[in-house]
Design an enzyme around this catalytic site. Sequence first.
Site, PDB file in Angstrom:
ATOM      1  N   CYS A   1     -17.768  -6.390   6.086  1.00  0.00           N
ATOM      2  CA  CYS A   1     -18.596  -7.966   4.813  1.00  0.00           C
ATOM      3  C   CYS A   1     -18.042  -7.480   3.903  1.00  0.00           C
ATOM      4  O   CYS A   1     -18.769  -8.241   2.815  1.00  0.00           O
ATOM      5  CB  CYS A   1     -19.893  -7.430   5.273  1.00  0.00           C
TER       6      CYS A   1
ATOM      7  N   THR B   1       9.306 -17.007 -17.470  1.00  0.00           N
ATOM      8  CA  THR B   1       9.440 -15.929 -18.578  1.00  0.00           C
ATOM      9  C   THR B   1       8.170 -15.067 -18.010  1.00  0.00           C
ATOM     10  O   THR B   1       7.766 -14.678 -17.033  1.00  0.00           O
ATOM     11  CB  THR B   1       8.363 -15.944 -20.147  1.00  0.00           C
TER      12      THR B   1
ATOM     13  N   GLN C   1       1.252  -1.729  -0.045  1.00  0.00           N
ATOM     14  CA  GLN C   1       0.021  -0.413   0.377  1.00  0.00           C
ATOM     15  C   GLN C   1       0.495   1.001   0.074  1.00  0.00           C
ATOM     16  O   GLN C   1      -0.087   1.828   0.391  1.00  0.00           O
ATOM     17  CB  GLN C   1      -0.852   0.026   1.469  1.00  0.00           C
TER      18      GLN C   1
HETATM   19  N1  PLP Z   1      -0.348  -6.743   0.592  1.00  0.00           N
HETATM   20  C1  PLP Z   1      -1.576  -5.747   1.177  1.00  0.00           C
HETATM   21  C2  PLP Z   1      -1.463  -5.090   1.896  1.00  0.00           C
HETATM   22  C3  PLP Z   1      -3.086  -5.687  -0.464  1.00  0.00           C
HETATM   23  O1  PLP Z   1      -2.944  -4.701   0.221  1.00  0.00           O
HETATM   24  C4  PLP Z   1      -2.909  -5.848  -1.298  1.00  0.00           C
HETATM   25  C5  PLP Z   1      -4.464  -5.873  -1.827  1.00  0.00           C
HETATM   26  O2  PLP Z   1      -5.059  -5.793  -2.134  1.00  0.00           O
HETATM   27  C6  PLP Z   1      -1.725  -7.227  -1.064  1.00  0.00           C
HETATM   28  C7  PLP Z   1      -1.015  -8.138  -0.469  1.00  0.00           C
HETATM   29  C8  PLP Z   1      -1.874  -9.077  -2.000  1.00  0.00           C
HETATM   30  O3  PLP Z   1      -1.709  -7.753  -3.222  1.00  0.00           O
HETATM   31  P1  PLP Z   1      -2.070  -8.663  -4.806  1.00  0.00           P
HETATM   32  O4  PLP Z   1      -3.417  -8.084  -5.584  1.00  0.00           O
HETATM   33  O5  PLP Z   1      -1.046  -8.062  -5.912  1.00  0.00           O
HETATM   34  O6  PLP Z   1      -2.228  -9.676  -4.778  1.00  0.00           O
END
Ligand code: PLP
Length: 381
Positions: A327, A238, A180
């Site tokens: 939810c 790849t 994030q």
């Molecule tokens: N970690 C956090 C804090 C996330 O907010 C997210 C996605 O919502 C992810 C990991 C997972 O990322 P990805 O959607 O690229 O798998």
Amino acid sequence: MNKIYLDNAATTPLDPAVIDEMVNVLQFNFGNPSSTHSFGQDAKVILEKVRREIADYLRVTPAEIIFTSCGTESNNMILKSSVEHLGVERIITSPLEHKCVAESVLDLKKRKGIEVVYLRPNNHGDLSLEDLEKHLKNSEKKTLVSLMHSNNEIGNLLEIEKVAQLCKENNALFHSDTVQTIAHYDLDFSKIPVDFASCSAHKFHGPKGVGFAFVRKSSGLKGIITGGPQERSLRAGTENVCGIAGMGKALEICMSNLTEFSQKIKDLKAYTIEQFKKEFPGVKFNGRSEEENSLYTVLSVLLPYHNPLIGLQLDMKGIALSQGSACSSGAAKPSMVMMTVLNEDEMENCTPLRVSFSHFTEKNEIDALITALKEIQNAVN
Ligand code: PLP
């Protein structure tokens, strides 16, 4: 109906310049970057240029950037390989991590007998560094600390530099899920001694299905996907050349406009807080969401009345956001994060909503959200 998108912590719209870049690569650079002929080498040049740009942004070396398919894959690789290849026997983490970390840790506990220590957050979602230090000091086991830089539901920010220092002083490895915060903050890993971090391009106007893992060279981490020498044998397969080109473009745009974009979003977040306070007396903000020192792209709101259908009702009015994960995705149970920051009364009588912004978000879209929420409330009363 003009649709409004306020769910940028889930994913962001592609920047038009990213689309142009990707279309160009799809059309003219179809070579396999592992091929030795010019088609392959042209594709390889694209990969290495983006790798260098990411490394410059993080102040690390290009060899420490491993392209992956997403944040989830990066986090899985780091956690699982730390146990399989680096001899990690204990993981210190928190109950507030994203599922891709939480479930990987549980899997390692079940399959590999790893000891798992959960730091206990307070009802603002804060973790205690004293608590972390105590746990770091009370075991001889090889330890990995896995704590996210920012929480995706409530936007709390970890004191990443202090945590990294603590881990270093106590000989523990440190992984931070930076999904994030990459491209939203200036992260200098030459000053923050983190060992591993993760990124996902679709959180900053890049494409889905591409990300990277930062793997500190000195850590000696190995990959879990085998079958080829790509990515220094840390991730066989790849590479997604057009996705990586898109991620590079998205990072370049975000970083060259960081001050302007972040200020615009911070102003918008302050305006949103003001409007909620004015129009919904009794409203609260979850975690550290309302505070200056929180992830500026996320505002976790707690409306002072109960309406579990609010996400659906807003969607019918053309406004997309998340219900603070209470939810979300049809899950019957509130998330661990919501269970941590809300008390029983709030769970029963209030409604969490997550508004998440990007630099494409406009003030009139916030006004439309407030109007829609009032209409929904009036229709119920
Ligand atoms: N970690 C956090 C804090 C996330 O907010 C997210 C996605 O919502 C992810 C990991 C997972 O990322 P990805 O959607 O690229 O798998």
